[in-house]
Design a protein around this motif. Structure first.
Motif, short mmCIF file in Angstrom:
data_model
loop_
_atom_site.label_atom_id
_atom_site.label_comp_id
_atom_site.label_asym_id
_atom_site.label_seq_id
_atom_site.Cartn_x
_atom_site.Cartn_y
_atom_site.Cartn_z
N VAL A 163 0.64 -1.14 0.26
CA VAL A 163 -0.05 0.27 -0.09
C VAL A 163 1.18 1.55 0.14
O VAL A 163 2.07 1.01 0.62
CB VAL A 163 -0.77 -0.03 1.16
N VAL A 222 -6.52 -3.53 -1.16
CA VAL A 222 -6.95 -3.77 0.31
C VAL A 222 -7.76 -4.21 0.08
O VAL A 222 -8.88 -5.48 0.63
CB VAL A 222 -7.05 -2.93 1.41
N VAL A 261 1.02 -6.98 5.07
CA VAL A 261 0.63 -5.04 4.14
C VAL A 261 1.89 -5.25 4.62
O VAL A 261 2.37 -4.62 5.52
CB VAL A 261 -0.35 -4.34 5.07
N ALA A 294 -4.74 0.03 6.56
CA ALA A 294 -5.07 -1.00 5.64
C ALA A 294 -4.59 -2.41 6.90
O ALA A 294 -6.21 -3.31 5.90
CB ALA A 294 -3.73 -1.43 4.72
N LEU A 335 -8.24 -4.70 6.88
CA LEU A 335 -8.42 -6.40 6.30
C LEU A 335 -9.33 -7.08 7.82
O LEU A 335 -9.89 -8.05 7.85
CB LEU A 335 -6.76 -6.93 6.27
#
Length: 140
Positions: free
Chosen positions: A9, A19, A35, A64, A68
């Motif tokens: 990201v 994502v 991530v 992020a 998730l």
């Protein structure tokens, strides 16, 4: 199928689709996700210039990871410092360290001329990675 997914990201709006796509894939396959965010700097003449401050880099990564986890995905994060020119190799090395079997990135669409002079990070990763790469374009 996919057991370990690395999603890179960069803090732009385009990374949200990466994502979201990663969350969907991980939910379907039961994959663990890492991530990755790289706090980038660039060299201007003989000076290294940070392109992002540390609090912003941490917020990008944590945002992020949180998205998730809220989707029910097992996820953690890794924050690295690096030069803009070293981002693609750093993503590939992070994927290798994590044992990823898929790398998810969001492509940044640029003109043909700009891409010829300086290929995008996602293009560089897709061309050189030994790990499968999924380009997750932004959703309209």
């Amino acid at each position: 199928m996919f057991h370990r997914i690395l999603v890179a990201v960069d803090g732009t709006d385009a990374c949200h689709s990466a994502v979201e796509t990663t969350a969907e894939l991980a939910s379907l396959t039961g994959a663990t996700v890492r991530v990755l965010h790289i706090d980038t700097s660039d060299v201007v003449y003989d000076t290294v210039v940070p392109l992002e401050d540390d609090p912003t880099a941490h917020r990008t990564l944590q945002g992020a990871v949180s998205a998730l986890r809220q989707a029910g995905v097992e996820a953690d994060g890794e924050l690295l410092d690096g030069l803009v020119s070293d981002v693609a190799p750093a993503v590939e090395q992070a994927a290798e360290r994590f044992g990823a079997d898929l790398i998810v990135v969001s492509p940044h669409h640029r003109g043909r001329l700009a891409s010829w002079f300086a290929p995008s990070v996602s293009d560089a990763i897709a061309r050189t990675s030994e790990t499968a790469v999924l380009l997750a374009p932004g959703r309209s």
